[in-house]
Design an enzyme around this catalytic site. Structure first.
Site, mmCIF file in Angstrom:
data_model
loop_
_atom_site.group_PDB
_atom_site.id
_atom_site.type_symbol
_atom_site.label_atom_id
_atom_site.label_comp_id
_atom_site.label_asym_id
_atom_site.label_seq_id
_atom_site.Cartn_x
_atom_site.Cartn_y
_atom_site.Cartn_z
ATOM 1 N N VAL A 159 -1.739 -1.173 -0.082
ATOM 2 C CA VAL A 159 -2.563 -0.339 -0.957
ATOM 3 C C VAL A 159 -1.737 0.210 -2.117
ATOM 4 O O VAL A 159 -2.258 0.476 -3.204
ATOM 5 C CB VAL A 159 -3.198 0.818 -0.152
ATOM 6 N N TYR A 160 -0.447 0.380 -1.908
ATOM 7 C CA TYR A 160 0.429 0.909 -2.953
ATOM 8 C C TYR A 160 0.329 0.042 -4.212
ATOM 9 O O TYR A 160 0.135 0.549 -5.320
ATOM 10 C CB TYR A 160 1.863 0.950 -2.445
ATOM 11 N N GLY A 161 0.439 -1.257 -4.044
ATOM 12 C CA GLY A 161 0.329 -2.152 -5.183
ATOM 13 C C GLY A 161 -1.025 -2.083 -5.852
ATOM 14 O O GLY A 161 -1.134 -2.144 -7.089
#
Length: 255
Positions: A159-161
């Protein structure tokens, strides 16, 4: 024209989220050294006080706000509190971020919501909070801290990306909407930087070495690599740069 007129931030106020550690701290220190009054927004009061003391010790102006950017109410409260010490800011640096990396198949809605709130929704809402005064003055600088993972998947992007990809799209939308009225928006894209956010990955010394070898300068990034470029983007001489994702990565992305 002299260097002071090109790069000084005297008379300007900056709000730096995540300014108590890592890249945010380095940017806060650099902006204060360039003459800005700096408000640091972060979660840890002790770390905030430490950075404020560092700035004050060398004659700078700084204040701190303990803020929770994981909820909309927390973001709103932090934004209002950040405008109190020195008034409505001229510069907003969104450096606060969380980096939760469970295996992709194990991502649940709690991880998704937390990541999107801090990494994407907070920059959106804080920009919306501060932009009206910037637009009225005809000057403002929005600087967001993104990630290589907005452009390529590696080291369990998860999810960070996704959140960082959204942040760069937000930057372009803000630039389109506001640049003609003096408010620019740009993103800094780090490579692998030795910060507390990456502490877990730094335990893998072989991976850290491999990442350093992928750069062109032969080392991984340090927080202080971001101070100068942030000061430039925050100042009056960068008004013709907007909507850009500037890679500060030692050449890692060129390979």
């Amino acid at each position: 024209m002299n260097l002071d007129s090109l790069f000084s931030l005297r008379g300007l106020t900056a709000v730096v989220t995540g300014g108590s550690s890592g890249i945010g701290r380095a940017i806060a220190l650099a902006m204060a050294a360039a003459g800005a009054s700096v408000v640091i927004v972060a979660r840890d009061a002790t770390r905030i006080e430490r950075v404020v003391a560092e700035i004050s010790a060398v004659g700078g102006r700084a204040a701190g706000v303990v803020g929770d950017l994981s909820t909309r109410d927390g973001i709103r409260e932090a934004g209002d509190a950040a405008a109190e010490p020195f008034g409505e800011p001229d510069i907003l640096v969104n450096s606060a971020g969380i980096n939760l990396r469970p295996p992709f198949d194990e991502i649940d809605m709690d991880v998704w919501d937390a990541t999107m709130s801090v990494n994407l929704e907070a920059p959106f809402l804080l920009s919306r909070r501060f932009a009206p005064a910037m637009l009225e003055r005809g000057f403002g600088r929005l600087i967001h801290i993104s990630s290589q993972q907005a452009h390529r998947a590696f080291v369990t992007s998860g999810v960070y990306g996704v959140s960082k990809g959204g942040l760069e799209s937000l930057t372009r939308s803000q630039a389109e909407a506001w640049s003609a009225r003096g408010v620019t928006a740009n993103t800094l894209v780090p490579g692998f930087v030795l910060t507390p956010l990456n502490a877990r990955l730094q335990e893998d010394t072989e991976k850290v070495r491999q990442l350093a070898e992928r750069t062109m300068v032969g080392r991984n990034g340090l927080p202080e690599d971001f101070g100068g470029i942030a000061v430039f983007l925050a100042g009056r001489s960068s008004g013709y740069i907007t909507g850009q994702s500037l890679f500060v990565d030692g050449g890692l992305s060129v390979h």
